[in-house]
Design a protein around this motif. Sequence first.
Motif, mmCIF file in Angstrom:
data_model
loop_
_atom_site.group_PDB
_atom_site.id
_atom_site.type_symbol
_atom_site.label_atom_id
_atom_site.label_comp_id
_atom_site.label_asym_id
_atom_site.label_seq_id
_atom_site.Cartn_x
_atom_site.Cartn_y
_atom_site.Cartn_z
ATOM 1 N N UNK A 54 0.828 -1.193 0.000
ATOM 2 C CA UNK A 54 0.000 0.000 0.000
ATOM 3 C C UNK A 54 0.870 1.253 0.000
ATOM 4 N N UNK A 55 1.948 1.234 0.714
ATOM 5 C CA UNK A 55 2.852 2.377 0.729
ATOM 6 C C UNK A 55 3.434 2.663 -0.635
ATOM 7 N N UNK A 56 3.702 1.642 -1.404
ATOM 8 C CA UNK A 56 4.240 1.832 -2.743
ATOM 9 C C UNK A 56 3.207 2.472 -3.661
ATOM 10 N N UNK A 57 1.942 2.046 -3.543
ATOM 11 C CA UNK A 57 0.895 2.638 -4.369
ATOM 12 C C UNK A 57 0.684 4.099 -4.020
ATOM 13 N N UNK A 58 0.712 4.416 -2.748
ATOM 14 C CA UNK A 58 0.559 5.814 -2.338
ATOM 15 C C UNK A 58 1.694 6.667 -2.892
ATOM 16 N N UNK A 59 2.898 6.144 -2.881
ATOM 17 C CA UNK A 59 4.035 6.877 -3.434
ATOM 18 C C UNK A 59 3.867 7.119 -4.927
ATOM 19 N N UNK A 60 3.357 6.126 -5.659
ATOM 20 C CA UNK A 60 3.129 6.307 -7.094
ATOM 21 C C UNK A 60 2.055 7.352 -7.354
ATOM 22 N N UNK A 61 0.988 7.320 -6.557
ATOM 23 C CA UNK A 61 -0.093 8.292 -6.746
ATOM 24 C C UNK A 61 0.395 9.714 -6.453
ATOM 25 N N UNK A 62 1.215 9.878 -5.434
ATOM 26 C CA UNK A 62 1.772 11.194 -5.128
ATOM 27 C C UNK A 62 2.691 11.661 -6.247
ATOM 28 N N UNK A 63 3.443 10.734 -6.793
ATOM 29 C CA UNK A 63 4.437 11.066 -7.800
ATOM 30 C C UNK A 63 3.813 11.458 -9.135
ATOM 31 N N UNK A 64 2.769 10.729 -9.550
ATOM 32 C CA UNK A 64 2.205 10.938 -10.876
ATOM 33 C C UNK A 64 0.863 11.665 -10.861
#
Length: 72
Positions: A54-64
């Motif tokens: 879940x932390x990885x998905x949140x990082x991707x959403x913040x990034x893109x």
Amino acid sequence: MKKNIHLSNNLLKVSCSCGNIIKIYSTLKKNFNIDVCYKCHSFYTGKQKISNSKGRLDNLKKRFGKINFIFS
């Protein structure tokens, strides 16, 4: 059944890198080696580590930004 059209089943020994030997029937003709088996794989031994995806998905959403991810 027609003769000489079916593959023959051979008893093979599958050797794992941990030393475990598994006997199987296969249409292959030679014994072979594998890296992991049910005796040394972390899923079967209970030593599997669960990662926080879940932390990885949140990082991707913040990034893109507002890109819709298929897996969200």
